[in-house]
Write a protein that holds these residues in place. Structure first.
Motif, short mmCIF file in Angstrom:
data_model
loop_
_atom_site.label_atom_id
_atom_site.label_comp_id
_atom_site.label_asym_id
_atom_site.label_seq_id
_atom_site.Cartn_x
_atom_site.Cartn_y
_atom_site.Cartn_z
N ALA A 1 0.70 -0.77 0.10
CA ALA A 1 0.01 0.24 0.09
C ALA A 1 0.82 1.52 0.23
CB ALA A 1 -0.92 0.21 1.45
N LEU A 2 2.04 1.04 0.52
CA LEU A 2 2.92 2.55 0.92
C LEU A 2 3.26 2.47 -0.17
CD1 LEU A 2 4.77 2.02 3.94
CD2 LEU A 2 3.74 4.39 3.13
N PHE B 1 -7.93 14.75 8.08
CA PHE B 1 -8.18 14.50 7.25
C PHE B 1 -9.16 13.77 6.70
CE2 PHE B 1 -4.31 12.71 9.80
CZ PHE B 1 -3.58 13.46 9.94
N THR B 2 -8.53 13.71 4.52
CA THR B 2 -9.32 12.40 3.97
C THR B 2 -8.87 10.90 3.52
OG1 THR B 2 -9.84 14.49 2.36
CG2 THR B 2 -10.69 12.61 1.34
N VAL B 3 -9.80 10.09 4.28
CA VAL B 3 -9.14 8.96 4.19
C VAL B 3 -9.30 8.04 2.39
CG1 VAL B 3 -10.30 6.49 5.02
CG2 VAL B 3 -10.72 8.52 7.06
N GLY B 4 -8.28 8.11 2.65
CA GLY B 4 -7.71 6.86 1.20
C GLY B 4 -8.51 5.65 1.81
N ALA B 5 -7.23 4.74 0.90
CA ALA B 5 -7.41 3.21 0.76
C ALA B 5 -7.42 2.70 1.99
CB ALA B 5 -6.52 2.55 0.32
N VAL B 6 -8.16 1.72 2.97
CA VAL B 6 -8.04 0.76 3.73
C VAL B 6 -7.39 -0.32 3.83
CG1 VAL B 6 -9.70 0.77 6.29
CG2 VAL B 6 -9.57 2.21 4.56
N HIS B 7 -6.74 -1.05 4.51
CA HIS B 7 -5.90 -2.64 4.12
C HIS B 7 -6.82 -3.06 5.47
CE1 HIS B 7 -4.98 -0.91 0.08
NE2 HIS B 7 -4.91 -2.07 -0.09
N GLY B 8 -7.05 -4.46 5.15
CA GLY B 8 -7.10 -5.45 7.24
C GLY B 8 -5.74 -6.37 6.88
N VAL B 9 -5.20 -5.84 8.33
CA VAL B 9 -3.58 -6.82 7.61
C VAL B 9 -3.53 -7.94 9.18
CG1 VAL B 9 -1.08 -6.34 8.44
CG2 VAL B 9 -2.55 -4.45 7.44
N ARG B 10 -2.82 -9.17 8.72
CA ARG B 10 -2.50 -9.70 9.06
C ARG B 10 -3.88 -10.43 9.27
NH1 ARG B 10 1.22 -7.17 13.58
NH2 ARG B 10 0.48 -9.37 14.68
N LEU C 1 -11.51 -9.46 11.24
CA LEU C 1 -10.82 -10.48 11.04
C LEU C 1 -8.93 -10.21 11.21
CD1 LEU C 1 -11.76 -12.80 9.57
CD2 LEU C 1 -12.34 -13.29 11.48
N ALA C 2 -8.64 -9.35 10.78
CA ALA C 2 -7.69 -8.56 10.69
C ALA C 2 -7.00 -8.45 11.86
CB ALA C 2 -7.29 -7.45 9.51
N ALA C 3 -5.85 -9.10 12.44
CA ALA C 3 -5.00 -7.84 13.17
C ALA C 3 -4.78 -6.89 13.14
CB ALA C 3 -3.69 -8.88 13.54
N GLN C 4 -4.08 -6.27 12.44
CA GLN C 4 -4.59 -4.74 12.09
C GLN C 4 -4.93 -3.85 10.96
OE1 GLN C 4 0.24 -4.93 12.03
NE2 GLN C 4 0.70 -3.88 13.46
N LEU C 5 -5.14 -2.41 11.57
CA LEU C 5 -5.96 -2.18 10.13
C LEU C 5 -4.78 -0.64 9.37
CD1 LEU C 5 -9.77 -0.92 11.69
CD2 LEU C 5 -8.82 -2.97 10.21
N HIS C 6 -4.85 -1.05 8.43
CA HIS C 6 -3.56 0.00 7.71
C HIS C 6 -4.55 1.01 7.03
CE1 HIS C 6 -0.98 1.54 4.65
NE2 HIS C 6 -0.61 1.69 5.50
N VAL C 7 -4.08 2.75 7.10
CA VAL C 7 -5.14 3.83 6.25
C VAL C 7 -3.81 4.58 5.76
CG1 VAL C 7 -7.15 5.30 6.29
CG2 VAL C 7 -7.46 3.51 8.30
N LEU C 8 -4.25 4.47 4.57
CA LEU C 8 -4.37 5.81 4.08
C LEU C 8 -4.33 6.86 3.96
CD1 LEU C 8 -2.12 4.58 0.74
CD2 LEU C 8 -1.19 5.10 2.70
N ALA C 9 -4.35 8.11 4.46
CA ALA C 9 -5.12 9.92 4.39
C ALA C 9 -4.10 10.73 4.41
CB ALA C 9 -5.45 9.65 5.95
#
Ligand SMILES: C[S@@+](CC[C@H](N)C(=O)[O-])C[C@H]1O[C@@H](n2cnc3c(N)ncnc32)[C@H](O)[C@@H]1O
Length: 258
Positions: free
Chosen positions: A33-34, A203-212, A249-257
Motif C-alpha cells: 500500500a505504501l 484528514f480525508t481517508v483513502g485506502a483501508v486495508h486489513g492486515v494480518r 478478523l484483521a489484527a491490524q488496520l492500515h489506512v492512507l489519509a
C-alpha cells in the motif's frame, strides 16, 4: 530518487529464514500500500514512534529523507546501528507525539508514518490533530493500528475471557491506553472508529486495508515445512486485505489519509 524496484530488493523477496518468512506474510500488505506513495522524487518522511527503524530504513533505502522521532533512547540507538549496517541515513530524534510540533515544526513532512503508536498515546484524537499539522498539504499519512475485534477473539481463544470481555467495548473514548478496558498493550480500534478519528482531525481517508488476517493464526511449522506456503499466504493476505468483510478478523488496520 528511489533507486531500485521492489522485486530487486532482498527484503521484498521471500527469505529462506523462518522469522523473515513470517514477517513477510505480516508486512507485505502495508508495504504494497505504501510503495505507490513512495514511488517518485525524494521526499521528507517522518516516522513517529518509528522504534528501532525496521520500516524507516526500508524507506531510506528508496532514497527518501527519513526522520524517526521516538521517546525511547534504546530504540533510537538500535535504529542508528541498523541504518549504519545498511549504509543509509536516517535521522533519529528523541521526542513523542505530545511535543512533536516543537521538534519538527508544522508542514514539515510529505509522508508521515504512524505505525503501532496510536494504541499507546493518551489522546489519539489530539495525536492525529498534531499529525495533520505536521503533514504538508497534499501529503500522505500512513496509519497502522491494532484492530479490536481480532484482539477480542485472540484473547478469548487464549482463555483470557475477562480480558476479551473488557476489550469488547474498549475504544478510543477510554480514559487511558493502559486501563483494563483496552487490553494489555494499548487501545484497539474498529475501522469505523479509526476513520472517524481521522476525519475529525481533518484528514480525508483513502485506502483501508486489513492486515494480518491469517498470518498470526497459521502455525510457523507449516510455513517452515510446506514448500511455497509463505508465498501462498502472502497472496491470500493481499487478496483479503481489500475485502471489508474480512476486516473484523484483521489484527491490524492500515489506512492512507491525506
Ligand atoms: C509498537 S512500537 C511500534 C514501532 C514501529 N512504528 C513499528 O511499527 O514497528 C511503538 C513505538 O511507539 C513509541 N511510543 C510510545 N509512546 C509514544 C508517544 N507518545 N509518541 C510517539 N511514540 C511513542 C515507542 O517507543 C515504540 O517505539
Amino acid at each position: 530518487m528511489p533507486h531500485d524496484r521492489p522485486s530487486d530488493r532482498p527484503t521484498d523477496r521471500l527469505s529462506e529464514r523462518p522469522s523473515e518468512r513470517r514477517n513477510a506474510a505480516r508486512t507485505s500488505v502495508v508495504w504494497d500500500a505504501l510503495r505507490p506513495v513512495l514511488d517518485g522524487d525524494a521526499v521528507d518522511v517522518l516516522d513517529i514512534g518509528g522504534g528501532t527503524g525496521g520500516l524507516a530504513v526500508r524507506v531510506a533505502e528508496l532514497g527518501h529523507r527519513v526522520r524517526v522521532v521516538d521517546p525511547s533512547p534504546d530504540a533510537l540507538a538500535s535504529l542508528d546501528r541498523r541504518a549504519r549496517e545498511l549504509g543509509v541515513t536516517v535521522q533519529g530524534q528523541q521526542g513523542d507525539l505530545s511535543t512533536l510540533l516543537e521538534v519538527t515544526g508544522p508542514d514539515s513532512a510529505d509522508v508521515v508514518l504512524c505505525h503501532g503508536v496510536l494504541e499507546v498515546v493518551e489522546d489519539p484524537a489530539a495525536a492525529l490533530a498534531t499529525l495533520r499539522r505536521v503533514l504538508r498539504p497534499g501529503g500522505t499519512l500512513s496509519l497502522l493500528v491494532g484492530q479490536r475485534h481480532a484482539a477480542v477473539v485472540t484473547r478469548a481463544m487464549a482463555g483470557h475471557f475477562a480480558q476479551a470481555l473488557a476489550l469488547l467495548d474498549g475504544g478510543p473514548a477510554s480514559s487511558s491506553a493502559r486501563d483494563a478496558g483496552t487490553g494489555r498493550s494499548g487501545r484497539r480500534f474498529t475501522d469505523v472508529e479509526v476513520t472517524g478519528l481521522l476525519e475529525a482531525a481533518g484528514f480525508t481517508v483513502g485506502a483501508v486495508h486489513g492486515v494480518r488476517v491469517f498470518a498470526d493464526l497459521v502455525p510457523g511449522s507449516l510455513l517452515d515445512l510446506e514448500p511455497g506456503a509463505t508465498a501462498a499466504l502472502v497472496d491470500l493476505e493481499r487478496a483479503v486485505s481489500v475485502r471489508p468483510e474480512f476486516r473484523p478478523l484483521a489484527a491490524q488496520l492500515h489506512v492512507l489519509a491525506g
